[in-house]
Design a protein around this motif. Sequence first.
Motif, PDB file in Angstrom:
ATOM      1  N   PRO A  19     -34.076  10.316 -22.523  1.00  0.00           N
ATOM      2  CA  PRO A  19     -34.410  11.116 -21.339  1.00  0.00           C
ATOM      3  C   PRO A  19     -34.467  10.261 -20.088  1.00  0.00           C
ATOM      4  O   PRO A  19     -34.728   9.061 -20.135  1.00  0.00           O
ATOM      5  N   ARG A  20     -34.212  10.914 -18.953  1.00  0.00           N
ATOM      6  CA  ARG A  20     -34.229  10.204 -17.679  1.00  0.00           C
ATOM      7  C   ARG A  20     -35.660   9.845 -17.303  1.00  0.00           C
ATOM      8  O   ARG A  20     -36.588  10.621 -17.545  1.00  0.00           O
ATOM      9  N   VAL A 129     -30.720  21.132  -9.082  1.00  0.00           N
ATOM     10  CA  VAL A 129     -31.445  19.952  -9.566  1.00  0.00           C
ATOM     11  C   VAL A 129     -32.004  20.213 -10.965  1.00  0.00           C
ATOM     12  O   VAL A 129     -31.959  19.334 -11.841  1.00  0.00           O
ATOM     13  N   THR A 130     -32.508  21.404 -11.211  1.00  0.00           N
ATOM     14  CA  THR A 130     -33.102  21.716 -12.510  1.00  0.00           C
ATOM     15  C   THR A 130     -32.060  21.700 -13.622  1.00  0.00           C
ATOM     16  O   THR A 130     -32.281  21.124 -14.699  1.00  0.00           O
ATOM     17  N   LEU A 131     -30.923  22.319 -13.387  1.00  0.00           N
ATOM     18  CA  LEU A 131     -29.887  22.397 -14.424  1.00  0.00           C
ATOM     19  C   LEU A 131     -29.258  21.048 -14.722  1.00  0.00           C
ATOM     20  O   LEU A 131     -28.643  20.871 -15.776  1.00  0.00           O
ATOM     21  N   ALA A 132     -29.408  20.094 -13.824  1.00  0.00           N
ATOM     22  CA  ALA A 132     -28.814  18.776 -14.043  1.00  0.00           C
ATOM     23  C   ALA A 132     -29.658  17.884 -14.942  1.00  0.00           C
ATOM     24  O   ALA A 132     -29.212  16.789 -15.309  1.00  0.00           O
ATOM     25  N   GLN A 133     -30.858  18.337 -15.321  1.00  0.00           N
ATOM     26  CA  GLN A 133     -31.767  17.492 -16.097  1.00  0.00           C
ATOM     27  C   GLN A 133     -31.550  17.693 -17.598  1.00  0.00           C
ATOM     28  O   GLN A 133     -31.282  18.814 -18.041  1.00  0.00           O
ATOM     29  N   ARG A 136     -36.644  19.381 -20.841  1.00  0.00           N
ATOM     30  CA  ARG A 136     -37.497  20.373 -20.166  1.00  0.00           C
ATOM     31  C   ARG A 136     -38.485  19.693 -19.227  1.00  0.00           C
ATOM     32  O   ARG A 136     -38.766  20.212 -18.145  1.00  0.00           O
ATOM     33  N   ARG A 137     -39.027  18.561 -19.635  1.00  0.00           N
ATOM     34  CA  ARG A 137     -39.963  17.842 -18.766  1.00  0.00           C
ATOM     35  C   ARG A 137     -39.282  17.445 -17.466  1.00  0.00           C
ATOM     36  O   ARG A 137     -39.825  17.656 -16.373  1.00  0.00           O
ATOM     37  N   ALA A 138     -38.092  16.867 -17.560  1.00  0.00           N
ATOM     38  CA  ALA A 138     -37.359  16.460 -16.357  1.00  0.00           C
ATOM     39  C   ALA A 138     -36.982  17.675 -15.512  1.00  0.00           C
ATOM     40  O   ALA A 138     -37.008  17.622 -14.277  1.00  0.00           O
ATOM     41  N   ALA A 139     -36.637  18.790 -16.166  1.00  0.00           N
ATOM     42  CA  ALA A 139     -36.289  20.002 -15.422  1.00  0.00           C
ATOM     43  C   ALA A 139     -37.485  20.529 -14.633  1.00  0.00           C
ATOM     44  O   ALA A 139     -37.354  20.944 -13.477  1.00  0.00           O
ATOM     45  N   ARG A 140     -38.669  20.500 -15.252  1.00  0.00           N
ATOM     46  CA  ARG A 140     -39.862  20.961 -14.541  1.00  0.00           C
ATOM     47  C   ARG A 140     -40.200  20.060 -13.360  1.00  0.00           C
ATOM     48  O   ARG A 140     -40.570  20.541 -12.287  1.00  0.00           O
ATOM     49  N   ILE A 141     -40.060  18.752 -13.556  1.00  0.00           N
ATOM     50  CA  ILE A 141     -40.341  17.825 -12.458  1.00  0.00           C
ATOM     51  C   ILE A 141     -39.331  18.038 -11.325  1.00  0.00           C
ATOM     52  O   ILE A 141     -39.711  18.098 -10.144  1.00  0.00           O
ATOM     53  N   GLY A 142     -38.059  18.139 -11.675  1.00  0.00           N
ATOM     54  CA  GLY A 142     -37.036  18.345 -10.649  1.00  0.00           C
ATOM     55  C   GLY A 142     -37.239  19.631  -9.885  1.00  0.00           C
ATOM     56  O   GLY A 142     -37.106  19.671  -8.652  1.00  0.00           O
TER      57      GLY A 142
END
Length: 277
Positions: A19-20, A129-133, A136-142
Amino acid sequence: MTREQTAITDNRAEPEPGPRPDSAVIRDALGVGVAVGLSGFAFGVTSAGSGLSLLQTCALSLLVFTGASQFALVGALAAGGSPFAAAAGAFFLGVRNTFYGLRLSQLLALPRAVRPFAAQWVIDETTAVTLAQPTRRAARIGFTVTGLTLYVLWNLTTLLGALGAEALGDTAAWGLDAAGPAVFLALLAPMLRTATERAVAGLAVVLGLGLLPLLPGGVPVLIAAFAAPAVLFLKGRAADGTRGAENGKTSETGPPEKEAPERKASGKATPEKGQDR
């Protein structure tokens, strides 16, 4: 062990990318939020120049918060369109956010109590930005960082733009009335990746500009929305025609002919199985 087998073994042993880091997601989200949020100044100036009051301008950014729809609304009003036509054009542009929400609701899986507030931030930039993560954690942060940054900056610069419009005087003389469409086109252009998408955009431009001198302000935008179904219909007709031509060509050629029976060196045909020799 051969080199090829060694290479295959090494490739299988490579770990999958993890994960990023949160810092990378926050950096990207801040970049998008700041870059787009500053364009709210152009909206504030354009809205004030079209005759809306400071309260009306700020209310649009606070409650509507979808840049393209806001620019479409004030642009139609500035061109002399009726409030109904201007609101209808803005509404149709904002409908896309509904489809974004359907996808993001599954991806983010936010608690029910939070969803009504998160819906206010469902726009082009937060969706991208969300779809690029990858997680799920990264999507919520983005989603959160992009939405918060963009919402705060957009409303702040809207206020500054509306206040500065009085000092600038005639906004048309500065060319700031073109800033809104320019920002919208800059966001839209990278999304036109296929020939169908480019055809829809091109036809919409032709319809909008061609009908602008003939119809009241705001109506050409509504008619331009029919570019999408028109292009899809023509594409479907072309695909059906291609399939029909291919089927017709196959029917004309008919089934493949049977090959002639093999002949012996003497020149006589080799008898088939079951025949007298």
